[in-house]
Design an enzyme around this catalytic site. Sequence first.
Site, PDB file in Angstrom:
ATOM      1  N   GLU A 182       0.803  -1.242   0.000  1.00 19.46           N
ATOM      2  CA  GLU A 182       0.000   0.000   0.000  1.00 19.46           C
ATOM      3  C   GLU A 182       0.828   1.281   0.000  1.00 19.46           C
ATOM      4  O   GLU A 182       0.554   2.227   0.741  1.00 19.46           O
ATOM      5  CB  GLU A 182      -0.947  -0.015   1.209  1.00 19.46           C
ATOM      6  CG  GLU A 182      -1.859  -1.234   1.241  1.00 19.46           C
ATOM      7  CD  GLU A 182      -2.830  -1.258   2.415  1.00 19.46           C
ATOM      8  OE1 GLU A 182      -2.824  -0.320   3.228  1.00 19.46           O
ATOM      9  OE2 GLU A 182      -3.602  -2.227   2.510  1.00 19.46           O
ATOM     10  N   GLU A 298      -5.872 -10.771  -1.509  1.00 21.70           N
ATOM     11  CA  GLU A 298      -6.700 -10.600  -0.293  1.00 21.70           C
ATOM     12  C   GLU A 298      -8.194 -10.566  -0.640  1.00 21.70           C
ATOM     13  O   GLU A 298      -8.969  -9.836  -0.056  1.00 21.70           O
ATOM     14  CB  GLU A 298      -6.289  -9.324   0.444  1.00 21.70           C
ATOM     15  CG  GLU A 298      -4.808  -9.254   0.752  1.00 21.70           C
ATOM     16  CD  GLU A 298      -4.422  -8.055   1.587  1.00 21.70           C
ATOM     17  OE1 GLU A 298      -5.321  -7.407   2.175  1.00 21.70           O
ATOM     18  OE2 GLU A 298      -3.223  -7.745   1.670  1.00 21.70           O
TER      19      GLU A 298
HETATM   20  C1  XIL Z   1      -5.855  -6.564   8.355  1.00 22.28           C
HETATM   21  C2  XIL Z   1      -6.144  -7.747   9.282  1.00 22.28           C
HETATM   22  O1  XIL Z   1      -7.033  -8.653   8.641  1.00 22.28           O
HETATM   23  C3  XIL Z   1      -6.730  -7.227  10.590  1.00 22.28           C
HETATM   24  O2  XIL Z   1      -6.985  -8.307  11.469  1.00 22.28           O
HETATM   25  C4  XIL Z   1      -5.735  -6.249  11.195  1.00 22.28           C
HETATM   26  O3  XIL Z   1      -6.244  -5.774  12.393  1.00 22.28           O
HETATM   27  C5  XIL Z   1      -5.477  -5.105  10.212  1.00 22.28           C
HETATM   28  O4  XIL Z   1      -4.967  -5.625   8.979  1.00 22.28           O
HETATM   29  N1  XIL Z   1      -4.887  -4.908   3.678  1.00 22.28           N
HETATM   30  C6  XIL Z   1      -3.817  -5.623   4.118  1.00 22.28           C
HETATM   31  C7  XIL Z   1      -3.946  -6.517   5.285  1.00 22.28           C
HETATM   32  O5  XIL Z   1      -2.759  -5.658   3.463  1.00 22.28           O
HETATM   33  O6  XIL Z   1      -2.724  -6.678   5.997  1.00 22.28           O
HETATM   34  C8  XIL Z   1      -5.041  -6.028   6.214  1.00 22.28           C
HETATM   35  O7  XIL Z   1      -5.223  -7.039   7.195  1.00 22.28           O
HETATM   36  C9  XIL Z   1      -6.322  -5.801   5.445  1.00 22.28           C
HETATM   37  C10 XIL Z   1      -6.111  -4.744   4.393  1.00 22.28           C
END
Ligand code: XIL
Length: 400
Positions: A182, A298
């Site tokens: 990101e 994701e």
């Molecule tokens: C999220 C997790 O799922 C949560 O449990 C945590 O509190 C915050 O991060 N994009 C990403 C992930 O790259 O690492 C994030 O994961 C969700 C958004």
Amino acid sequence: MSKKLTRRRSLYLGLGALTALATFAGNAELKRQRILALDDPQRNFTVVGGGSLKERAASIGLIYGAAIRHDHLRQDAKLAAAVKSECRMLVPEWALKWSTPKNPLRPNPDSFDFSAADEMLEFAHTQGMLFRGHTLVWHESLPDWFANNVNYQNAKQILEKHINTVVGRYAGKIHSWDVVNEAIEPRDGRSDGLRKTPWLKLLGTNYIDYAFRLAAAADPQAILVYNDYGLDYDTSEDEAKRNAVLKLLESLKLQGTPIHALGIQAHLDAAETAFNPRKLRQFLRNVASLGLKIMITELDITDKNLSVDTTVCDRIVARAYEEYLNAVLSEPAVIAVLTWGLSDKYTWLSEFQPRSDGVPVRPLLLDSDMNRKLSWNAVASAFDKSLNSDFSLVRKKLFK
Ligand code: XIL
């Protein structure tokens, strides 16, 4: 005069209120109609055979897997069984971030706690699963000590120590690393589209290239990935982000950065109507033309904006899964589809993006009892449809 004025005024106020009410009711009805238009009651998402998602994915030369939290994997035998059955790859949702509530990989500037990550790697390897690392450089999930201890003088050394230690420990055992996560945010106003993060502030624009070079030196076997979200829809915001990400990837390739793939997070919204498969396919083609692989890293599809009953919700979510993957699986450079979680029971969206009506969100492929949902069928169907397409024929040649 005053009486007449009062009467006229109250008439106007009444009319105004009625108009507002009608508009509100009209908008609500419009919204309901728009959502119902997303539903196709005739679509049944039937799949043939009993193959798991990992088996169906393997048939088209694709990897399917999921991100799971180590504490959930440890405490829920039904979840662990579902992960073993459905997933070829395991992604630690928390264990390899700098710091998360139940697992500080970095308790302090001088130490590492690998217990959770080691536990998940052990699970993956005993099950013959691939394991991927998420994520080495991100502006979120930083430990509390970071802000007060990392500065212009030591940031480079702290980054080196983190990547060399973490990547070095798992060298040869990791399929791929989300090296930088990101790093693009056009709304931050920079001409290069970079997000204004502590890493950018302390190390300058070269921090991305440097992180990839450190990771490549620490584990020459791992596929090194730049990972980001907001790349999916035909909106001005996503278009700006796609353009900025493409510019970053071109720049990294030009300077010889050891980057191998783009990770598209694909956190989607089933109520979003601005999905344009042609535009998404063109973006994927543009990325692939840089010589990069693509991973959907994701994937989940929230139903939070669908104000309809569960059956209709599930059908609309399933349709969104199938349409997204039909577009994605037309690009042979795509090597993996990973969902962010497997069961609705543990989706991060329950906490981060709950429904306003309090009904539990249903963004994933298994319900809270680990039963397959319509969205599981949709993903399986999308995999199966690619069986004899150019996608799988080209893939099997490209990525043996
Ligand atoms: C999220 C997790 O799922 C949560 O449990 C945590 O509190 C915050 O991060 N994009 C990403 C992930 O790259 O690492 C994030 O994961 C969700 C958004």
